[in-house]
Design a protein around this motif. Structure first.
Motif, PDB file in Angstrom:
ATOM      1  N   TYR A   1       8.589  -6.427   2.252  1.00 31.44           N
ATOM      2  CA  TYR A   1      10.012  -5.598   2.809  1.00 31.44           C
ATOM      3  C   TYR A   1      10.287  -5.953   1.850  1.00 31.44           C
ATOM      4  O   TYR A   1      11.438  -6.875   1.217  1.00 31.44           O
ATOM      5  N   ARG A   2      11.509  -4.793   1.815  1.00 33.52           N
ATOM      6  CA  ARG A   2      12.204  -4.728   0.616  1.00 33.52           C
ATOM      7  C   ARG A   2      13.902  -5.497   0.836  1.00 33.52           C
ATOM      8  O   ARG A   2      13.883  -5.611   0.042  1.00 33.52           O
ATOM      9  N   GLU A   3      14.019  -4.963   2.043  1.00 31.98           N
ATOM     10  CA  GLU A   3      15.606  -5.956   2.421  1.00 31.98           C
ATOM     11  C   GLU A   3      15.358  -7.463   1.877  1.00 31.98           C
ATOM     12  O   GLU A   3      15.913  -8.176   1.677  1.00 31.98           O
ATOM     13  N   GLY A   4      14.242  -8.172   1.981  1.00 31.10           N
ATOM     14  CA  GLY A   4      13.919  -9.721   1.500  1.00 31.10           C
ATOM     15  C   GLY A   4      13.386  -9.557   0.301  1.00 31.10           C
ATOM     16  O   GLY A   4      13.192 -10.888  -0.593  1.00 31.10           O
ATOM     17  N   ASP A   5      12.751  -8.854  -0.805  1.00 37.71           N
ATOM     18  CA  ASP A   5      12.538  -9.596  -1.597  1.00 37.71           C
ATOM     19  C   ASP A   5      11.075  -9.973  -1.631  1.00 37.71           C
ATOM     20  O   ASP A   5      11.358 -10.462  -2.525  1.00 37.71           O
ATOM     21  N   TYR A   6       9.739  -9.750  -0.566  1.00 39.15           N
ATOM     22  CA  TYR A   6       9.581 -10.454  -0.753  1.00 39.15           C
ATOM     23  C   TYR A   6       8.060  -9.820  -0.245  1.00 39.15           C
ATOM     24  O   TYR A   6       7.695  -8.530   0.420  1.00 39.15           O
ATOM     25  N   VAL A   7       6.647 -10.231   0.213  1.00 38.05           N
ATOM     26  CA  VAL A   7       5.313  -9.429   0.133  1.00 38.05           C
ATOM     27  C   VAL A   7       5.107 -10.650   1.228  1.00 38.05           C
ATOM     28  O   VAL A   7       4.140 -11.838   1.209  1.00 38.05           O
ATOM     29  N   ILE A   8       3.911 -10.051   2.865  1.00 38.10           N
ATOM     30  CA  ILE A   8       3.032 -10.638   3.041  1.00 38.10           C
ATOM     31  C   ILE A   8       1.848 -10.119   2.813  1.00 38.10           C
ATOM     32  O   ILE A   8       1.372  -8.718   3.321  1.00 38.10           O
ATOM     33  N   VAL A   9       0.857 -11.101   2.506  1.00 34.90           N
ATOM     34  CA  VAL A   9      -0.767 -10.374   2.109  1.00 34.90           C
ATOM     35  C   VAL A   9      -1.866 -10.870   3.221  1.00 34.90           C
ATOM     36  O   VAL A   9      -1.593 -12.056   3.983  1.00 34.90           O
ATOM     37  N   HIS A  10      -2.291  -9.918   4.654  1.00 37.48           N
ATOM     38  CA  HIS A  10      -3.325 -10.388   5.327  1.00 37.48           C
ATOM     39  C   HIS A  10      -4.469  -9.533   4.407  1.00 37.48           C
ATOM     40  O   HIS A  10      -4.783  -8.953   4.022  1.00 37.48           O
ATOM     41  N   SER A  11      -5.388 -10.402   5.284  1.00 41.51           N
ATOM     42  CA  SER A  11      -6.866  -9.820   5.398  1.00 41.51           C
ATOM     43  C   SER A  11      -7.354  -8.841   6.320  1.00 41.51           C
ATOM     44  O   SER A  11      -6.438  -8.869   7.425  1.00 41.51           O
ATOM     45  N   CYS A  12      -7.558  -8.091   6.020  1.00 45.50           N
ATOM     46  CA  CYS A  12      -8.019  -6.980   6.715  1.00 45.50           C
ATOM     47  C   CYS A  12      -9.488  -6.128   6.259  1.00 45.50           C
ATOM     48  O   CYS A  12     -10.273  -6.588   5.575  1.00 45.50           O
ATOM     49  N   ASP A  13     -10.182  -5.140   7.281  1.00 44.62           N
ATOM     50  CA  ASP A  13     -11.022  -4.318   7.290  1.00 44.62           C
ATOM     51  C   ASP A  13     -11.155  -3.559   6.121  1.00 44.62           C
ATOM     52  O   ASP A  13      -9.915  -2.898   6.214  1.00 44.62           O
ATOM     53  N   SER A  14     -12.009  -2.750   6.238  1.00 40.51           N
ATOM     54  CA  SER A  14     -12.076  -1.649   5.455  1.00 40.51           C
ATOM     55  C   SER A  14     -11.123  -0.440   6.197  1.00 40.51           C
ATOM     56  O   SER A  14     -11.523   0.709   5.573  1.00 40.51           O
ATOM     57  N   ASP A  15     -11.090  -0.458   7.268  1.00 40.72           N
ATOM     58  CA  ASP A  15     -10.451   0.317   8.406  1.00 40.72           C
ATOM     59  C   ASP A  15      -9.188   0.403   8.049  1.00 40.72           C
ATOM     60  O   ASP A  15      -8.531   0.609   9.322  1.00 40.72           O
TER      61      ASP A  15
END
Length: 123
Positions: free
Chosen positions: A93-107
């Motif tokens: 998120y550029r506006e707040g200069d932070y990241v949220i890392v999400h678990s996800c699948d290969s799709d």
């Protein structure tokens, strides 16, 4: 001939040195881990992503991205895979200069697990 070879080696070393420093590094820290994002010098392309694990940086392979600069918050999402085969979406998120890392699948379907990491002070 020696001068020519020395000149070529000098120019090659200067070029290699410039390329070494032609990157930007951004570290984001969370409660569980930190993430190190490396971008090109123009800061337009993510070239590497690493996560902290047991006091070391572990490189993850990149597997796609989505540009979100046209959204209200700005930023991007890129997908990466660890050495165990698990996938993650890194939502910047550029506006707040932070990241949220999400678990996800290969799709690239996001799971329920997520972690928020904030930009390290002084970087």
């Amino acid at each position: 001939m020696k001068k020519l070879i020395a000149s070529i080696l000098f120019l090659a070393s200067v070029s290699a040195f410039q390329n070494l420093h032609a990157q930007k590094y951004f570290t984001y820290d969370g409660d569980v881990f930190s993430i190190l994002i490396t971008c090109d010098n123009a800061n337009t392309k993510v070239t590497n992503v690493e996560f902290s694990e047991n006091g070391k940086w572990v490189q993850f392979s990149l597997h796609g991205k989505t540009d979100l600069e046209g959204t209200k918050e700005g930023g991007f999402v890129f997908y990466c895979k660890d050495g165990k085969g698990d996938y993650y979406a890194v939502d910047y998120y550029r506006e707040g200069d932070y990241v949220i890392v999400h678990s996800c699948d290969s799709d690239h379907n996001w799971g329920d697990t997520q972690w928020t990491c904030y930009r390290r002070a002084g970087e």
